[in-house]
Design an enzyme around this catalytic site. Structure first.
Site, PDB file in Angstrom:
ATOM      1  CG  ASP A  29      42.723 -18.963  33.279  1.00 22.71           C
ATOM      2  OD1 ASP A  29      43.753 -18.472  32.549  1.00 22.71           O
ATOM      3  OD2 ASP A  29      41.692 -19.068  32.694  1.00 22.71           O
ATOM      4  CG  ASN A  85      50.855 -18.605  26.155  1.00 25.34           C
ATOM      5  OD1 ASN A  85      51.444 -19.539  25.890  1.00 25.34           O
ATOM      6  ND2 ASN A  85      49.542 -18.706  26.850  1.00 25.34           N
ATOM      7  CD  GLN A  92      51.000 -11.813  25.695  1.00 21.65           C
ATOM      8  OE1 GLN A  92      51.886 -11.757  25.063  1.00 21.65           O
ATOM      9  NE2 GLN A  92      51.160 -10.853  26.481  1.00 21.65           N
ATOM     10  CG  HIS A  98      49.261 -13.319  31.956  1.00 26.57           C
ATOM     11  ND1 HIS A  98      49.122 -12.349  30.908  1.00 26.57           N
ATOM     12  CD2 HIS A  98      48.617 -14.576  31.502  1.00 26.57           C
ATOM     13  CE1 HIS A  98      48.613 -13.243  29.891  1.00 26.57           C
ATOM     14  NE2 HIS A  98      48.462 -14.436  30.044  1.00 26.57           N
ATOM     15  CG  HIS A 100      49.073 -19.256  31.746  1.00 21.54           C
ATOM     16  ND1 HIS A 100      47.686 -19.425  31.721  1.00 21.54           N
ATOM     17  CD2 HIS A 100      49.747 -18.349  31.063  1.00 21.54           C
ATOM     18  CE1 HIS A 100      47.228 -18.620  30.650  1.00 21.54           C
ATOM     19  NE2 HIS A 100      48.522 -17.818  30.114  1.00 21.54           N
TER      20      HIS A 100
END
Ligand code: 5GP
Length: 111
Positions: A29, A85, A92, A98, A100
């Site tokens: 990230d 999210n 989001q 995706h 995390h």
């Protein structure tokens, strides 16, 4: 593909890739919230968890297996958070599904 992650998957934008196969890409990230903050991204453009179709859901076991491997690789197998999210109300911001993977420090309670 239309999102930042789509552009990264297509090689049009740079990212720090830590794992890749035909179906899944894992990157660091860009704004990590913990010492380990990875994004596990199915390459198929699925906007969010809620619209994943039954074929898309077949990716989940592999995503979880990749999460296990990444947790080992990055030294957080004893404690990490794996989260999605789903939708703007949940925070989001990029509408390409995706997961995390967050760890490397003691994590507080969920909001
Ligand atoms: P979301 O809020 O959609 O669940 O998560 C999006 C995540 O993508 C955020 O944690 C954000 O820091 C990360 N992100 C946004 N833009 C980029 C980028 O260009 N490269 C990488 N590697 N991560 C990004």
């Amino acid at each position: 593909m239309s999102t930042i992650f789509g552009q990264i998957i297509e090689g049009k934008l740079p990212a720090e890739k830590v794992f890749e196969n035909d179906r899944i890409l894992v990157i660091k990230d860009i704004h990590p919230v913990a010492p380990v903050h990875l994004l596990i991204i199915p390459k198929k453009e699925i906007a969010m968890m809620q619209v994943a179709e039954s074929d898309d859901l077949k990716l989940l076991p592999e995503i979880f297996a990749v999460a296990q491997q990444m947790a080992e690789k990055f030294g957080v197998a004893d404690g990490y958070r794996l989260l999605v999210n789903n939708g703007e109300m949940a925070g989001q911001t990029i509408f390409h599904l995706h997961f995390h993977l967050i760890g490397g420090r003691r994590l507080g309670p969920m909001a």
